[in-house]
Enzyme design. Structure first.
Site, short mmCIF file in Angstrom:
data_model
loop_
_atom_site.label_atom_id
_atom_site.label_comp_id
_atom_site.label_asym_id
_atom_site.label_seq_id
_atom_site.Cartn_x
_atom_site.Cartn_y
_atom_site.Cartn_z
N SER A 104 0.47 -1.42 -0.13
CA SER A 104 -0.30 0.13 0.31
C SER A 104 1.16 0.79 -0.39
O SER A 104 1.91 1.58 -0.76
CB SER A 104 -1.62 -0.28 1.46
OG SER A 104 -1.72 0.68 0.98
N ASP A 208 -9.48 -6.38 -4.66
CA ASP A 208 -8.76 -4.72 -3.76
C ASP A 208 -9.78 -3.90 -4.27
O ASP A 208 -9.47 -3.74 -5.83
CB ASP A 208 -7.24 -4.77 -4.40
CG ASP A 208 -6.94 -3.63 -3.26
OD1 ASP A 208 -7.44 -2.64 -2.90
OD2 ASP A 208 -5.26 -4.09 -3.25
N HIS A 236 -7.37 -6.19 -0.10
CA HIS A 236 -6.36 -4.72 0.01
C HIS A 236 -5.36 -5.38 0.96
O HIS A 236 -4.05 -5.23 0.98
CB HIS A 236 -6.74 -3.76 0.52
CG HIS A 236 -6.25 -2.82 0.81
ND1 HIS A 236 -5.27 -1.93 -0.78
CD2 HIS A 236 -5.37 -1.97 1.38
CE1 HIS A 236 -4.52 -1.13 -0.54
NE2 HIS A 236 -4.48 -0.87 1.09
#
EC number: 3.1.2.-
Length: 261
Positions: A104, A208, A236
């Site tokens: 991320s 995601d 995610h």
């Protein structure tokens, strides 16, 4: 052994017990691990345990997180990359090559730090980017100019959370670092010609919605080397359910590079 690098504490590197051993040498490749926004280095201990002792793992602990109170707040991804690189960088490039894994927000930071290692003459193995949109393809860009109160109002509107929660100062202090990180993420970009020479390997969960496959494909524009994208089942945080497969792929690619070097 998972080592933890804490910006703001020069030379402080702590270890977390691992299933491997600590027989690293000067030529052992090093994998730097960059956590997601709101995540700390200890979150990646299970991830680290999946690796063999053939790869040294160092997780970065960001300013303002647990055990890091009182450190400067994040102002930008490049500024944080400068701070981290200054602590990582020895007086001369080591014999062993380096690789980077970022999940991320950590993917953006890993890219920026990799650029600094590249400019300093280090041998880069690869950049492994997990669940992170490519620069220029980040969603919710409008929040980059939001104040703290604007961010809290947005959370209320998006989640239906009772705004009275934010009247509690302890709750605000706990949630604001993550929201500020989101604001920094939204404001991140870099010139389109900015590239690394090492391969970029990307990973994404098929469910995601924060960073989609389409958002990640443009990472191919950020390398002059090889590029690949691999899709895992999950959201995610797909990596939690796919640790063995993910780590196996990263380790194989890292050691294959070392065998060829």
């Amino acid at each position: 052994m998972l080592h933890v690098l804490r910006p703001g504490y020069a030379g402080a590197v702590n270890g977390h017990s691992n299933n491997g051993n600590d027989d690293e040498t000067s030529t052992t490749p090093t994998l730097y691990i960059f956590p997601h926004a709101g995540g700390d280095a200890t979150y990646y201990v299970p991830f680290s345990r999946e690796f063999s002792a053939d790869i040294k793992r160092i997780a970065v602990h960001y300013p303002g997180q647990r055990d890091g109170y009182g450190l400067p707040a994040l102002t930008s991804i490049p500024a944080l990359a400068d701070e981290i690189f200054a602590i990582m960088k020895p007086s001369a490039p080591p014999e062993g090559a380096v690789a980077f894994f970022g999940h991320s927000m950590g993917g953006m930071l890993a890219f920026e730090v990799a650029l600094r290692f590249q400019s300093a003459g280090y041998r880069l193995i690869a950049l492994f980017v997990s669940a992170c949109s490519a620069p220029g393809y980040i969603r919710y860009k409008q929040i980059k100019d939001f104040s703290d109160n604007d961010m809290l109002d947005l959370v209320v509107r998006m989640t239906g959370m009772n705004p009275d929660f934010f009247e509690d100062e302890e709750f605000r202090v706990g949630v604001l670092p993550t929201l500020r990180a989101a604001r920094i993420i939204a404001g991140y970009n870099c010139p389109p010609e900015t590239t690394v020479s090492c391969p970029i390997y990307t990973y994404i969960g098929d469910k995601d919605w924060i960073a989609t496959q389409e958002d990640m494909k443009p990472w191919r524009e950020r390398t002059t080397g090889a590029f690949a994208i691999r899709v895992f089942p999950g959201d995610h945080f797909y990596l939690n359910g796919n640790l063995s497969e993910l780590v196996c792929d990263i380790e194989d690619k890292t050691l294959e590079w070392c065998d060829r070097a």
